[in-house]
Scaffold this active site. Structure first.
Site, mmCIF file in Angstrom:
data_model
loop_
_atom_site.group_PDB
_atom_site.id
_atom_site.type_symbol
_atom_site.label_atom_id
_atom_site.label_comp_id
_atom_site.label_asym_id
_atom_site.label_seq_id
_atom_site.Cartn_x
_atom_site.Cartn_y
_atom_site.Cartn_z
ATOM 1 N N LYS A 1 22.610 1.429 -54.278
ATOM 2 C CA LYS A 1 22.894 0.467 -55.728
ATOM 3 C C LYS A 1 22.917 -0.721 -55.045
ATOM 4 O O LYS A 1 23.924 -1.043 -54.157
ATOM 5 C CB LYS A 1 24.307 1.011 -56.021
ATOM 6 C CG LYS A 1 24.468 0.570 -57.555
ATOM 7 C CD LYS A 1 25.674 1.257 -58.007
ATOM 8 C CE LYS A 1 26.342 0.680 -59.398
ATOM 9 N NZ LYS A 1 27.395 1.580 -59.745
ATOM 10 N N SER B 1 32.679 -6.143 -64.074
ATOM 11 C CA SER B 1 32.184 -7.066 -63.012
ATOM 12 C C SER B 1 30.758 -7.464 -63.324
ATOM 13 O O SER B 1 30.549 -8.514 -62.824
ATOM 14 C CB SER B 1 32.005 -5.776 -61.735
ATOM 15 O OG SER B 1 33.198 -5.351 -61.530
ATOM 16 N N ARG C 1 37.619 1.286 -71.311
ATOM 17 C CA ARG C 1 37.615 0.338 -72.041
ATOM 18 C C ARG C 1 37.441 0.204 -73.611
ATOM 19 O O ARG C 1 38.037 -0.206 -74.536
ATOM 20 C CB ARG C 1 37.121 -0.970 -71.491
ATOM 21 C CG ARG C 1 37.385 -1.695 -70.086
ATOM 22 C CD ARG C 1 36.323 -2.134 -69.430
ATOM 23 N NE ARG C 1 35.176 -1.360 -69.152
ATOM 24 C CZ ARG C 1 34.167 -1.677 -68.683
ATOM 25 N NH1 ARG C 1 34.020 -2.635 -67.955
ATOM 26 N NH2 ARG C 1 33.060 -0.916 -68.514
ATOM 27 N N HIS D 1 40.788 -4.418 -63.049
ATOM 28 C CA HIS D 1 40.982 -3.282 -62.276
ATOM 29 C C HIS D 1 42.463 -3.585 -61.478
ATOM 30 O O HIS D 1 42.963 -2.359 -61.534
ATOM 31 C CB HIS D 1 39.812 -3.598 -61.141
ATOM 32 C CG HIS D 1 38.480 -3.469 -61.228
ATOM 33 N ND1 HIS D 1 37.514 -4.244 -61.091
ATOM 34 C CD2 HIS D 1 37.858 -2.103 -61.814
ATOM 35 C CE1 HIS D 1 36.296 -3.722 -61.325
ATOM 36 N NE2 HIS D 1 36.385 -2.557 -61.706
#
Ligand code: PNS
Length: 160
Positions: A41, A128, A90, A17
């Site tokens: 979430k 993450s 990615r 990030h």
């Protein structure tokens, strides 16, 4: 002034990030890093903890501002008068979800043009979720996250 928003969960922020923030901050006059506070979430860290970690990790970047937001990203884009949404790509596996979000955000806000950036190859495998998984099992994450995140993860999983 050209302003972009970089939204995410940042639970927690990783070196990938940070790499993306550096790249985006060179392309825009101001970059708003927007931490999503989504009560539906389940996050490891509260939005206040994520805010602190993101702020500390990005403190040497003068044209970067960090906020927490609720609700729709498209509404935030309008409120903050942004001309772009930054997202990282990615791998091909990211693409489908990102493509869907980008087109939906464009439908919701005409000013929301999504710009995809690729992180440095050295961070391409980071996420993450993976970081949390490794930290939970006491694996080596020190050189994958900012120092402040490393310390918070150690504490979160009961280590000094
Ligand atoms: O880091 P993440 O979890 O991939 O980020 C996802 C995020 C926060 C960018 C996305 O869930 C989001 O934009 N949430 C805000 C609510 C919203 O606008 N949802 C519709 C997206 S098309």
């Amino acid at each position: 002034m050209r302003r972009a928003v970089y939204p995410g969960s940042f639970d927690p922020i990783t070196n990938g990030h940070v790499d993306l923030v550096k790249r985006a901050s060179l392309l825009f006059d101001e970059l708003v890093v927007a931490i999503a506070d989504n009560p539906r979430k389940q996050a490891l860290f509260s939005h206040a903890e994520r805010l602190e970690m993101v702020q500390k990790s990005l403190q040497d970047m003068p044209n970067v501002r960090v906020i927490v937001f609720q609700g729709l990203l498209a509404d935030l884009v309008e409120q903050e008068n942004c001309s772009a949404i930054i997202r990282g790509l990615r791998a091909v596996s990211d693409f489908e979800y990102e493509f869907q979000m980008a087109l939906m955000n464009r439908k919701l806000s005409h000013s929301a043009e999504t710009v995809f950036l690729m992180p440095s190859l050295r961070w391409v495998y980071l996420s993450s979720n993976l970081i949390k998984e490794i930290a939970r099992h006491n694996g080596a994450i020190k050189d994958l996250v900012p120092d402040v995140v490393y310390r918070k993860l150690r504490a979160a999983f009961g280590r000094k």
